[in-house]
Design an enzyme around this catalytic site. Structure first.
Site, PDB file in Angstrom:
ATOM      1  N   GLN A 143     -22.464  -4.113  11.904  1.00  0.00           N
ATOM      2  CA  GLN A 143     -21.050  -3.779  11.723  1.00  0.00           C
ATOM      3  C   GLN A 143     -20.336  -3.552  13.055  1.00  0.00           C
ATOM      4  O   GLN A 143     -19.134  -3.285  13.069  1.00  0.00           O
ATOM      5  CB  GLN A 143     -20.906  -2.521  10.859  1.00  0.00           C
TER       6      GLN A 143
ATOM      7  N   LYS B  52     -20.874 -11.683   9.870  1.00  0.00           N
ATOM      8  CA  LYS B  52     -19.988 -10.517   9.941  1.00  0.00           C
ATOM      9  C   LYS B  52     -19.162 -10.516  11.222  1.00  0.00           C
ATOM     10  O   LYS B  52     -18.405  -9.595  11.487  1.00  0.00           O
ATOM     11  CB  LYS B  52     -20.810  -9.235   9.848  1.00  0.00           C
TER      12      LYS B  52
ATOM     13  N   HIS C 236     -28.220   1.023   6.031  1.00  0.00           N
ATOM     14  CA  HIS C 236     -28.184  -0.043   5.026  1.00  0.00           C
ATOM     15  C   HIS C 236     -29.635  -0.264   4.580  1.00  0.00           C
ATOM     16  O   HIS C 236     -30.562  -0.068   5.365  1.00  0.00           O
ATOM     17  CB  HIS C 236     -27.647  -1.303   5.724  1.00  0.00           C
TER      18      HIS C 236
ATOM     19  N   ASP D  28     -29.153  -1.450  14.672  1.00  0.00           N
ATOM     20  CA  ASP D  28     -28.615  -2.406  13.713  1.00  0.00           C
ATOM     21  C   ASP D  28     -27.116  -2.529  13.997  1.00  0.00           C
ATOM     22  O   ASP D  28     -26.322  -1.685  13.610  1.00  0.00           O
ATOM     23  CB  ASP D  28     -28.876  -1.891  12.289  1.00  0.00           C
TER      24      ASP D  28
ATOM     25  N   CYS E  14     -25.188  -1.025  -0.551  1.00  0.00           N
ATOM     26  CA  CYS E  14     -26.574  -1.099  -0.049  1.00  0.00           C
ATOM     27  C   CYS E  14     -26.922   0.108   0.803  1.00  0.00           C
ATOM     28  O   CYS E  14     -27.614  -0.010   1.827  1.00  0.00           O
ATOM     29  CB  CYS E  14     -26.812  -2.378   0.750  1.00  0.00           C
TER      30      CYS E  14
HETATM   31  N1  PMP Z   1     -27.044  -3.665   8.280  1.00  0.00           N
HETATM   32  C1  PMP Z   1     -25.761  -3.375   8.029  1.00  0.00           C
HETATM   33  C2  PMP Z   1     -25.154  -2.148   8.651  1.00  0.00           C
HETATM   34  C3  PMP Z   1     -25.006  -4.209   7.207  1.00  0.00           C
HETATM   35  O1  PMP Z   1     -23.730  -3.907   6.958  1.00  0.00           O
HETATM   36  C4  PMP Z   1     -25.619  -5.348   6.645  1.00  0.00           C
HETATM   37  C5  PMP Z   1     -24.853  -6.267   5.712  1.00  0.00           C
HETATM   38  N2  PMP Z   1     -24.059  -5.607   4.782  1.00  0.00           N
HETATM   39  C6  PMP Z   1     -26.944  -5.610   6.954  1.00  0.00           C
HETATM   40  C7  PMP Z   1     -27.629  -4.759   7.783  1.00  0.00           C
HETATM   41  C8  PMP Z   1     -27.662  -6.805   6.423  1.00  0.00           C
HETATM   42  O2  PMP Z   1     -27.069  -7.981   6.848  1.00  0.00           O
HETATM   43  P1  PMP Z   1     -27.523  -9.388   6.238  1.00  0.00           P
HETATM   44  O3  PMP Z   1     -27.504  -9.233   4.748  1.00  0.00           O
HETATM   45  O4  PMP Z   1     -26.499 -10.349   6.731  1.00  0.00           O
HETATM   46  O5  PMP Z   1     -28.899  -9.669   6.771  1.00  0.00           O
END
Ligand code: PMP
Length: 420
Positions: free
Chosen positions: A204, A227, A124, A201, A365
């Site tokens: 998910q 999430k 991401h 990270d 993203c």
């Molecule tokens: N890493 C991953 C794998 C994500 O799916 C997301 C959110 N889509 C993020 C980081 C970023 O999360 P946040 O916008 O809540 O900081």
């Protein structure tokens, strides 16, 4: 393992019973954010109605109650990811801020020109851009683990990337865009053998599997509360204690100091060193409730349920000629990404929305991933514990009908200006 009664479980999520465009809502955008159970909603409501005060400061009753609830939530988080110590859990605004914290604190103090950071093709943007910013200021170099054609990480190539120059491997536990579950344990072991640290990270992962940072031997593990059925604006950075003790503060302000004078400042100990300013107290308390909610569900039963939904959708979509599934990794989370040779992703999203079905379209993203797939985006359905077989069947039926409809007959009614 026994899965909870689904009707009963769904009743705990008030938003699931609303309708959208005159249809019952089918919410399949859980990788973007999850809906919240009553226990979370009520804890935030109760906090503001009955308890609101600042933490760690005042000598009065409410502040003591709030501090207790705030620190109890930290202990819940410690337990949730099986950290050794509560002070290894830092509250952040979310995964993005947690990664930026590590990049700015550890990264700026440790990296020098020519040092290498290994990322993967799946990341991401939140796990790419902070490292690029860091590389610009330190002269560090970014290397990328590539994927095979099914969306699995190429571990052979990863091993070839590792060297004495590798200082950090920053890797998604699960891809938000195509659902690949990375072999993080093996990745961490290989990185450690090369003398590098690993940031996982887990954005998910935490909603779908039991995470044990000690068993993984992760150096840093980050995720966002929203999430995992918790509020927005709150998340967690886990870091090994010795490592975080040696890291300089990132942001300065109240809470993170022990003593301030104009001749110098002594910083507070962990976890407060990294928590400058008044934190998102309600968010932390709400996230504590969300983690209790997830911990109350047998993780194997949860996996079996979510896997069943994913397979139903994958089987259903495979039988639609014009649809191509994207990402068929060996180990997959409940995420199904696809494209149609007939319709634009956005049109599919709009047409599903007209029937009350919420999915996400676009690059998720993860532009470097889309680029390697030669796509500018996909349609993504992502499932959560509360989704039902009927919902995923409705989703597949809607796509089947759509693909039997000539393009010019599909009239999207753009009444979506309606009140939310
Ligand atoms: N890493 C991953 C794998 C994500 O799916 C997301 C959110 N889509 C993020 C980081 C970023 O999360 P946040 O916008 O809540 O900081």
């Amino acid at each position: 393992p026994i899965f909870p009664d689904l009707d009963h479980l769904r009743q705990q999520f008030p938003l699931l019973s609303r309708s959208v465009h005159g249809h019952p809502l089918v919410y399949l955008d859980n990788a973007a954010t999850t809906q919240k159970p009553l226990s979370v909603i009520e804890s935030v409501d109760r906090y503001y109605r009955e308890q609101n005060a600042n933490v760690h400061r005042a000598a009065h009753f409410l502040s003591a109650c709030t501090t207790h609830a705030f620190e109890a939530a930290r202990e819940t988080a410690r337990h949730f990811i099986n950290a050794r110590f509560a002070e290894e859990v830092i509250w952040t605004r979310g995964a993005t801020e947690a990664i930026n914290l590590v990049a700015n604190s550890w990264g700026r103090s440790q990296l020098k020109e020519g040092d290498e950071i290994v990322l993967s093709r799946l990341e991401h943007h939140a796990n790419i851009v902070p490292w690029q910013l860091l590389a610009e200021t330190t002269g560090a170099i970014i290397k990328v683990i590539e994927l095979d054609e099914s969306g699995n990480l190429d571990l052979q190539q990863y091993q070839r990337l590792l060297s004495q120059k590798t200082r950090l491997v920053a890797i998604a536990h699960i891809s938000n865009a195509i659902g690949t579950i990375s072999p993080v344990k093996a990745i961490i072991e290989l990185a450690h053998n090369a003398g590098a640290l690993v940031l996982v990270d887990g954005s998910q992962a935490v909603a779908h599997q039991k995470v044990d940072v000690q068993a993984l031997d992760a150096d840093f593990y980050v995720f966002s509360g929203h999430k995992v059925y918790g509020p927005t604006g709150i998340g967690i950075l886990y870091g090994r204690r010795e490592l975080m003790e040696s890291m300089p503060p990132w942001q300065g302000g109240g809470e993170m100091i022990e003593r301030v004078s104009f001749s110098g400042t002594r910083f507070n100990s962990l976890p407060f060193k990294f928590e400058a300013g008044t934190p998102n107290i309600a968010g932390a308390i709400g996230l504590g409730k969300a983690m209790e909610f997830v911990s109350g569900i047998d993780s194997e039963a949860m996996n079996a349920h979510e896997d069943k939904l994913r397979k139903l959708v994958e089987d259903g979509l495979t039988s639609i000629n014009d649809i191509r599934l994207i990402g068929q990794a060996k180990h997959k989370a409940p995420v199904v990404s696809f494209v149609s040779s007939h319709y634009h992703n956005q049109d599919i999203g709009l047409m599903l929305d007209q029937q009350g079905i919420a999915v996400r379209t676009g690059h998720h993203c993860a532009m470097p991933l889309m680029e390697s797939l030669n796509l500018n985006g996909t349609v993504r359905a992502s499932f959560a514990i509360y989704n039902s077989v009927d919902e995923v069947k409705a989703f597949v039926d809607a796509l089947e009908k759509l693909h039997h409809t000539p393009l010019h007959d599909v009239i999207v009614d753009m009444k979506s200006e309606m009140a939310c």
